[in-house]
Design a protein around this motif. Structure first.
Motif, PDB file in Angstrom:
ATOM      1  N   ARG A   1       0.830  -1.211   0.000  1.00  0.00           N
ATOM      2  CA  ARG A   1       0.000   0.000   0.000  1.00  0.00           C
ATOM      3  C   ARG A   1       0.865   1.263   0.000  1.00  0.00           C
ATOM      4  O   ARG A   1       0.613   2.211  -0.748  1.00  0.00           O
ATOM      5  CB  ARG A   1      -0.922   0.010   1.228  1.00  0.00           C
ATOM      6  CG  ARG A   1      -2.024  -1.040   1.189  1.00  0.00           C
ATOM      7  CD  ARG A   1      -3.024  -0.799   2.308  1.00  0.00           C
ATOM      8  NE  ARG A   1      -2.397  -0.890   3.623  1.00  0.00           N
ATOM      9  CZ  ARG A   1      -2.292  -2.007   4.330  1.00  0.00           C
ATOM     10  NH1 ARG A   1      -2.770  -3.149   3.828  1.00  0.00           N
ATOM     11  NH2 ARG A   1      -1.727  -2.010   5.521  1.00  0.00           N
TER      12      ARG A   1
ATOM     13  N   ASP B  31      -1.215 -11.860  -4.591  1.00  0.00           N
ATOM     14  CA  ASP B  31      -2.082 -13.022  -4.806  1.00  0.00           C
ATOM     15  C   ASP B  31      -1.611 -14.185  -3.940  1.00  0.00           C
ATOM     16  O   ASP B  31      -0.577 -14.100  -3.248  1.00  0.00           O
ATOM     17  CB  ASP B  31      -2.166 -13.391  -6.293  1.00  0.00           C
ATOM     18  CG  ASP B  31      -0.853 -13.913  -6.871  1.00  0.00           C
ATOM     19  OD1 ASP B  31       0.035 -14.341  -6.088  1.00  0.00           O
ATOM     20  OD2 ASP B  31      -0.709 -13.908  -8.102  1.00  0.00           O
TER      21      ASP B  31
ATOM     22  N   PRO C 146      -3.942  -7.250 -12.013  1.00  0.00           N
ATOM     23  CA  PRO C 146      -4.736  -6.666 -10.915  1.00  0.00           C
ATOM     24  C   PRO C 146      -4.172  -6.990  -9.535  1.00  0.00           C
ATOM     25  O   PRO C 146      -4.519  -6.353  -8.558  1.00  0.00           O
ATOM     26  CB  PRO C 146      -6.124  -7.292 -11.116  1.00  0.00           C
ATOM     27  CG  PRO C 146      -5.862  -8.563 -11.870  1.00  0.00           C
ATOM     28  CD  PRO C 146      -4.691  -8.282 -12.754  1.00  0.00           C
ATOM     29  N   GLU C 147      -3.294  -8.013  -9.449  1.00  0.00           N
ATOM     30  CA  GLU C 147      -2.656  -8.390  -8.195  1.00  0.00           C
ATOM     31  C   GLU C 147      -1.160  -8.516  -8.409  1.00  0.00           C
ATOM     32  O   GLU C 147      -0.681  -8.600  -9.545  1.00  0.00           O
ATOM     33  CB  GLU C 147      -3.229  -9.709  -7.662  1.00  0.00           C
ATOM     34  CG  GLU C 147      -4.689  -9.654  -7.248  1.00  0.00           C
ATOM     35  CD  GLU C 147      -5.151 -10.981  -6.675  1.00  0.00           C
ATOM     36  OE1 GLU C 147      -5.639 -11.000  -5.522  1.00  0.00           O
ATOM     37  OE2 GLU C 147      -5.034 -12.000  -7.389  1.00  0.00           O
ATOM     38  N   ILE C 148      -0.415  -8.529  -7.308  1.00  0.00           N
ATOM     39  CA  ILE C 148       1.029  -8.764  -7.380  1.00  0.00           C
ATOM     40  C   ILE C 148       1.261 -10.266  -7.367  1.00  0.00           C
ATOM     41  O   ILE C 148       0.943 -10.946  -6.391  1.00  0.00           O
ATOM     42  CB  ILE C 148       1.758  -8.099  -6.198  1.00  0.00           C
ATOM     43  CG1 ILE C 148       1.576  -6.578  -6.253  1.00  0.00           C
ATOM     44  CG2 ILE C 148       3.250  -8.448  -6.217  1.00  0.00           C
ATOM     45  CD1 ILE C 148       2.163  -5.849  -5.055  1.00  0.00           C
TER      46      ILE C 148
ATOM     47  N   ALA D 275       4.820  -5.208 -10.995  1.00  0.00           N
ATOM     48  CA  ALA D 275       3.550  -5.921 -11.173  1.00  0.00           C
ATOM     49  C   ALA D 275       2.758  -5.332 -12.331  1.00  0.00           C
ATOM     50  O   ALA D 275       2.731  -4.119 -12.538  1.00  0.00           O
ATOM     51  CB  ALA D 275       2.748  -5.865  -9.883  1.00  0.00           C
TER      52      ALA D 275
ATOM     53  N   ARG E  72      -2.253  -2.774  -5.257  1.00  0.00           N
ATOM     54  CA  ARG E  72      -2.517  -4.180  -5.585  1.00  0.00           C
ATOM     55  C   ARG E  72      -2.179  -5.042  -4.379  1.00  0.00           C
ATOM     56  O   ARG E  72      -1.176  -4.821  -3.705  1.00  0.00           O
ATOM     57  CB  ARG E  72      -1.668  -4.645  -6.774  1.00  0.00           C
ATOM     58  CG  ARG E  72      -1.856  -3.876  -8.069  1.00  0.00           C
ATOM     59  CD  ARG E  72      -0.944  -4.470  -9.137  1.00  0.00           C
ATOM     60  NE  ARG E  72      -1.119  -3.864 -10.438  1.00  0.00           N
ATOM     61  CZ  ARG E  72      -0.380  -2.872 -10.903  1.00  0.00           C
ATOM     62  NH1 ARG E  72       0.592  -2.363 -10.146  1.00  0.00           N
ATOM     63  NH2 ARG E  72      -0.595  -2.381 -12.104  1.00  0.00           N
TER      64      ARG E  72
ATOM     65  N   ALA F 239       2.735   1.840  -3.387  1.00  0.00           N
ATOM     66  CA  ALA F 239       1.789   2.151  -4.462  1.00  0.00           C
ATOM     67  C   ALA F 239       1.390   3.620  -4.386  1.00  0.00           C
ATOM     68  O   ALA F 239       1.342   4.328  -5.403  1.00  0.00           O
ATOM     69  CB  ALA F 239       0.559   1.251  -4.358  1.00  0.00           C
TER      70      ALA F 239
ATOM     71  N   PRO G  78      -1.584   1.847  -9.043  1.00  0.00           N
ATOM     72  CA  PRO G  78      -2.733   1.244  -8.352  1.00  0.00           C
ATOM     73  C   PRO G  78      -2.292   0.381  -7.170  1.00  0.00           C
ATOM     74  O   PRO G  78      -1.262  -0.298  -7.224  1.00  0.00           O
ATOM     75  CB  PRO G  78      -3.394   0.392  -9.438  1.00  0.00           C
ATOM     76  CG  PRO G  78      -2.930   0.982 -10.729  1.00  0.00           C
ATOM     77  CD  PRO G  78      -1.559   1.506 -10.477  1.00  0.00           C
TER      78      PRO G  78
END
Length: 456
Positions: free
Chosen positions: A306, A320, A353-355, A350, A317, A309, A315
């Protein structure tokens, strides 16, 4: 929070001053750079807000030369874009347009006060440490915080300060390993004008700067044993002597100290004074390495994802499931610092939508998921092979230069410590560094910042 505003007090600067005071900051004013430097030497400060029309480059350069590590924020009329760019290039951390926006001023003050160090934990082993830290925080007892490099000793020290009765007063940290031995006494206790070559004015030390608050002696085990006796007197009697001073100065501080070494063993070796050890070791907080606090790993990883980012404007992300498993299994020999750097890198790499695990890479770009050699012999052979591959095709001079510069970075610019590790004299090291600077190579200055030595 102590704010210094440098520049002629226009109505806009008066407004900024009032906003800062409303937000709880103590505000001092200086008309020009020289007066501002005099205020910082005498009183210290947490933040400097300087008129963009002044010589910001000279101010930043003078702060660096006198080892005053106070961030500088430039401010000026919103339409003066060229001046804003020039201020940032001169060394200002941020630019605040005038007239000031109250929320922007508040955000800058909050960022400096928080110092970008959030305290995150979940593991039961850390819970015990934090509970003890908060239990003793409101006392005046000295606290010794130990643990491996990168475990978060300074973050815990700041947490102790924040929970103490001195939480609204200054928190001053001095890294005993990063400052050359010859300068550390002046850094701690200050000096009078003319006390030594380069002492162009009286300068208060970290003890006086922390007056009323908390002083953190970071990596105190690196302090020379001769200076330890003077430190012991300051802790016992709460008085200090400036270098070249004629009279003692009273101070009211609470002292915290950190070390990545076993100080009891250093006492046995004769490299650390026994009486100073017992003076500091009233309360001992041992930070476990990250591998011993597994519940903290994913909590910290999510926090860093967080944080970076937001800093990099990408964004937010989440990791995962596969990436979480990879992060949880890694040994993290560099502790929280290594995890933070890895997640920062993953945030930038990344794509989806996810790392995912493909973004969890080493600094060399290798996947952390690659199977590691199991036995000590296999691990040693693998490391030796990797090191040899990295040297093939390079000259001895290039390898020597990188070894010297990397060691200097590791020692945060401390020439004496680096020379000791390299097994060469300090004169030889300085000659080598002068050669590199002449060739245009950047060299780490005391404090760990890579900069051209010719400017520092």
């Amino acid at each position: 929070m102590r704010l210094l505003i440098v520049g002629r007090l226009s109505s806009e600067l008066v407004t900024a001053s009032k906003i800062a005071m409303h937000r709880g900051a103590s505000v001092t004013h200086a008309e020009g750079v020289e007066q501002g430097l005099a205020v910082l030497r005498a009183k210290g400060g947490d933040l400097v807000m300087v008129d963009v029309g002044l010589d910001i480059a000279r101010l930043v350069r003078a702060l660096g030369e006198e080892r005053i590590r106070t961030p500088v924020i430039a401010c000026g009329i919103a339409s003066d874009a060229r001046a804003a760019v020039a201020a940032i290039q001169a060394g200002a951390k941020e630019y605040i347009p005038l007239p000031p926006d109250p929320d922007l001023i508040a955000a800058v003050l909050e960022a400096v006060a928080a110092d970008a160090r959030s305290f995150v934990w979940r593991d039961p082993s850390m819970e015990r440490v934090v509970k003890l830290a908060e239990q003793v925080a409101r006392s005046e007892a000295s606290v010794l915080i130990t643990g491996e490099s990168g475990t978060g000793k300074e973050v815990l020290a700041r947490h102790v300060h924040a929970k103490s009765n001195r939480g609204s007063r200054p928190f001053v940290s001095v890294n005993c390993a990063a400052i050359p031995e010859a300068l550390l006494e002046s850094e701690l206790f200050g000096h009078e004008k003319g006390a030594f070559t380069g002492a162009v004015a009286r300068r208060i030390g970290r003890f006086e700067e922390a007056n009323g608050g908390t002083l953190l002696l970071d990596e105190i085990s690196e302090m020379d044993v001769r200076l330890q006796s003077k430190l012991l007197r300051a802790l016992q009697e709460r008085v200090i002597d400036r270098v070249g001073g004629a009279a003692p100065v009273k101070v009211d501080i609470r002292v915290l100290a950190t070390s990545n070494r076993n100080l009891a063993e250093e006492v046995k070796k004769g490299t650390f004074r026994e009486d100073l050890f017992y003076r500091l070791n009233v309360v001992h907080l041992r930070l476990p390495p990250l591998r011993e606090r597994p519940a903290d790993i994913l909590e910290l990883a999510a926090h860093f994802a967080r944080k970076y980012a937001e800093i990099n404007g990408v964004p937010v992300r989440a990791l995962d499931r596969a990436a979480q498993g990879l992060v949880a299994r890694n040994p993290w020999r560099g502790n929280v610092r290594e995890l933070e750097n890895t997640i920062h890198r993953a945030v930038l790499l990344a794509q989806g939508p996810e790392i995912g695990p493909d973004a969890i890479l080493s600094p060399e770009g290798e996947s952390l998921g690659q199977p590691a050699p199991t036995g000590p012999v296999e691990r040693a052979a693998s490391l030796a092979e990797a090191a040899t591959r990295g040297l093939v095709g390079r000259t001895v001079a290039d390898v020597e230069r990188d070894l010297i510069l990397d060691t200097l970075d590791h020692c945060l610019g401390n020439r004496t410590h680096a020379a000791r590790i390299l097994g060469i004299s300090i004169r030889t090291l300085r000659n080598k560094l002068n050669e590199y600077v002449d060739a245009g190579v950047t060299v780490a200055e005391p404090g760990g910042v890579r900069a051209m030595a010719a400017y520092g």
